[in-house]
Write a protein that holds these residues in place. Structure first.
Motif, PDB file in Angstrom:
ATOM      1  N   LEU A  10      38.272 -19.404 -43.545  1.00 29.61           N
ATOM      2  CA  LEU A  10      37.667 -20.724 -43.398  1.00 29.61           C
ATOM      3  C   LEU A  10      37.261 -20.969 -41.947  1.00 29.61           C
ATOM      4  CD1 LEU A  10      36.899 -23.497 -44.535  1.00 29.61           C
ATOM      5  CD2 LEU A  10      39.289 -24.189 -44.238  1.00 29.61           C
ATOM      6  N   ALA A  11      38.113 -20.588 -41.017  1.00 27.75           N
ATOM      7  CA  ALA A  11      37.791 -20.752 -39.599  1.00 27.75           C
ATOM      8  C   ALA A  11      36.563 -19.922 -39.225  1.00 27.75           C
ATOM      9  CB  ALA A  11      38.985 -20.364 -38.738  1.00 27.75           C
ATOM     10  N   MET A  12      36.473 -18.695 -39.741  1.00 30.90           N
ATOM     11  CA  MET A  12      35.309 -17.848 -39.456  1.00 30.90           C
ATOM     12  C   MET A  12      34.034 -18.471 -40.014  1.00 30.90           C
ATOM     13  SD  MET A  12      36.545 -13.956 -40.048  1.00 30.90           S
ATOM     14  CE  MET A  12      38.189 -13.482 -39.596  1.00 30.90           C
ATOM     15  N   LEU A  13      34.109 -18.995 -41.225  1.00 34.92           N
ATOM     16  CA  LEU A  13      32.931 -19.628 -41.833  1.00 34.92           C
ATOM     17  C   LEU A  13      32.494 -20.848 -41.026  1.00 34.92           C
ATOM     18  CD1 LEU A  13      33.893 -19.402 -45.602  1.00 34.92           C
ATOM     19  CD2 LEU A  13      32.086 -18.124 -44.447  1.00 34.92           C
ATOM     20  N   GLN A  18      28.159 -21.770 -41.394  1.00 32.24           N
ATOM     21  CA  GLN A  18      27.829 -21.622 -42.806  1.00 32.24           C
ATOM     22  C   GLN A  18      28.274 -22.862 -43.574  1.00 32.24           C
ATOM     23  OE1 GLN A  18      26.142 -19.071 -44.240  1.00 32.24           O
ATOM     24  NE2 GLN A  18      25.921 -18.327 -42.151  1.00 32.24           N
ATOM     25  N   PRO A  19      27.468 -23.301 -44.541  1.00 32.12           N
ATOM     26  CA  PRO A  19      27.932 -24.420 -45.375  1.00 32.12           C
ATOM     27  C   PRO A  19      29.169 -23.985 -46.163  1.00 32.12           C
ATOM     28  CG  PRO A  19      25.637 -23.854 -45.873  1.00 32.12           C
ATOM     29  CD  PRO A  19      26.150 -22.834 -44.916  1.00 32.12           C
ATOM     30  N   VAL A  20      30.157 -24.838 -46.177  1.00 33.25           N
ATOM     31  CA  VAL A  20      31.397 -24.545 -46.903  1.00 33.25           C
ATOM     32  C   VAL A  20      31.577 -25.622 -47.954  1.00 33.25           C
ATOM     33  CG1 VAL A  20      33.892 -24.246 -46.696  1.00 33.25           C
ATOM     34  CG2 VAL A  20      32.398 -23.483 -44.840  1.00 33.25           C
ATOM     35  N   GLY A  21      31.798 -25.182 -49.177  1.00 29.48           N
ATOM     36  CA  GLY A  21      32.029 -26.120 -50.270  1.00 29.48           C
ATOM     37  C   GLY A  21      33.466 -26.604 -50.250  1.00 29.48           C
ATOM     38  N   LEU A  32      45.036 -21.164 -50.994  1.00 27.94           N
ATOM     39  CA  LEU A  32      43.819 -21.880 -50.649  1.00 27.94           C
ATOM     40  C   LEU A  32      42.798 -21.595 -51.747  1.00 27.94           C
ATOM     41  CD1 LEU A  32      43.581 -23.493 -48.019  1.00 27.94           C
ATOM     42  CD2 LEU A  32      42.135 -21.718 -47.132  1.00 27.94           C
ATOM     43  N   TYR A  33      42.115 -22.632 -52.192  1.00 27.39           N
ATOM     44  CA  TYR A  33      41.128 -22.500 -53.261  1.00 27.39           C
ATOM     45  C   TYR A  33      39.757 -22.866 -52.717  1.00 27.39           C
ATOM     46  CZ  TYR A  33      45.197 -22.327 -56.280  1.00 27.39           C
ATOM     47  OH  TYR A  33      46.390 -21.977 -56.872  1.00 27.39           O
ATOM     48  N   PHE A  34      38.806 -21.946 -52.811  1.00 25.42           N
ATOM     49  CA  PHE A  34      37.422 -22.159 -52.398  1.00 25.42           C
ATOM     50  C   PHE A  34      36.577 -22.346 -53.655  1.00 25.42           C
ATOM     51  CE2 PHE A  34      39.096 -20.057 -48.727  1.00 25.42           C
ATOM     52  CZ  PHE A  34      38.312 -20.443 -47.658  1.00 25.42           C
ATOM     53  N   ALA A  35      35.645 -23.291 -53.628  1.00 19.14           N
ATOM     54  CA  ALA A  35      34.705 -23.470 -54.738  1.00 19.14           C
ATOM     55  C   ALA A  35      33.486 -22.603 -54.447  1.00 19.14           C
ATOM     56  CB  ALA A  35      34.305 -24.929 -54.874  1.00 19.14           C
ATOM     57  N   ILE A  36      33.257 -21.624 -55.322  1.00 16.91           N
ATOM     58  CA  ILE A  36      32.109 -20.716 -55.193  1.00 16.91           C
ATOM     59  C   ILE A  36      31.343 -20.728 -56.509  1.00 16.91           C
ATOM     60  CG2 ILE A  36      33.259 -19.242 -53.484  1.00 16.91           C
ATOM     61  CD1 ILE A  36      33.776 -17.232 -55.771  1.00 16.91           C
ATOM     62  N   PRO A  37      30.089 -20.284 -56.494  1.00 20.74           N
ATOM     63  CA  PRO A  37      29.342 -20.237 -57.759  1.00 20.74           C
ATOM     64  C   PRO A  37      29.988 -19.268 -58.747  1.00 20.74           C
ATOM     65  CG  PRO A  37      27.875 -19.953 -55.875  1.00 20.74           C
ATOM     66  CD  PRO A  37      29.271 -19.884 -55.356  1.00 20.74           C
ATOM     67  N   PRO A  85      29.522 -16.877 -51.750  1.00 15.92           N
ATOM     68  CA  PRO A  85      30.543 -15.857 -52.016  1.00 15.92           C
ATOM     69  C   PRO A  85      30.429 -14.630 -51.110  1.00 15.92           C
ATOM     70  CG  PRO A  85      29.067 -16.094 -53.896  1.00 15.92           C
ATOM     71  CD  PRO A  85      28.693 -17.135 -52.917  1.00 15.92           C
ATOM     72  N   GLU A  86      29.226 -14.241 -50.742  1.00 13.65           N
ATOM     73  CA  GLU A  86      29.071 -13.079 -49.859  1.00 13.65           C
ATOM     74  C   GLU A  86      29.586 -13.373 -48.454  1.00 13.65           C
ATOM     75  OE1 GLU A  86      28.397  -9.953 -50.724  1.00 13.65           O
ATOM     76  OE2 GLU A  86      28.441 -10.805 -52.740  1.00 13.65           O
ATOM     77  N   LYS A  87      29.351 -14.569 -47.953  1.00 14.60           N
ATOM     78  CA  LYS A  87      29.849 -14.957 -46.630  1.00 14.60           C
ATOM     79  C   LYS A  87      31.377 -15.028 -46.645  1.00 14.60           C
ATOM     80  CE  LYS A  87      25.678 -15.659 -45.099  1.00 14.60           C
ATOM     81  NZ  LYS A  87      24.979 -14.752 -44.251  1.00 14.60           N
ATOM     82  N   LEU A  88      31.939 -15.582 -47.719  1.00 13.92           N
ATOM     83  CA  LEU A  88      33.388 -15.660 -47.849  1.00 13.92           C
ATOM     84  C   LEU A  88      33.985 -14.260 -47.956  1.00 13.92           C
ATOM     85  CD1 LEU A  88      36.036 -17.227 -48.177  1.00 13.92           C
ATOM     86  CD2 LEU A  88      35.472 -17.479 -50.615  1.00 13.92           C
TER      87      LEU A  88
END
Length: 136
Positions: A10-13, A18-21, A32-37, A85-88
């Protein structure tokens, strides 16, 4: 994902702009839960992540609420933005390739993890001090 690589990703993003959802921190489970497509299942097989998909459920607090025990939102669900998802994946791979051995890792608490205040900048609700509640 586990909180340690998740917070570092998250810190790198955030530093790359980068937009973070929405990102939800589950403190008791240190997850930690990330919302991705949806539809990215095959690209995560070599990383220590678990995808939630159809039939999965996740309990989440009100967006502006943080709780010392539970955790809360690191990135609020305020629009239709989802994390790329690719950035994450790239951020997680960087963590995985540069992370020291577990025994050498320092113990730390993420500074952006909601502990007693919301990450939105909103003021937490105030409660009276126990001494103010006592009557003689």
């Amino acid at each position: 994902m586990s909180a340690e690589p998740g917070f570092l990703a998250l810190a790198m993003l955030r530093t790359t702009g980068q937009p973070v959802g929405p990102v939800l921190y589950d403190q008791p489970s240190e997850r930690l839960y990330f919302a991705i497509p949806s539809g990215t299942t095959s690209s995560w097989q070599d990383l220590p992540v678990r995808l939630l998909s159809h039939g999965s459920w996740l309990v989440a607090p009100i967006p502006y609420l943080a709780h010392e025990y539970f955790g809360g939102w690191c990135e609020l669900p305020d629009d239709d933005t989802l994390t790329d998802p690719e950035k994450l994946r790239h951020a997680l791979q960087q963590y995985d390739s540069t992370a020291p051995d577990l025994q050498e890792r320092p113990s730390w608490k993420p500074s952006n993890a909601p502990a007693s205040t919301p990450t939105s900048g909103a003021s937490p609700p105030t409660s009276p001090l126990p001494s103010a509640l006592r009557r003689s």
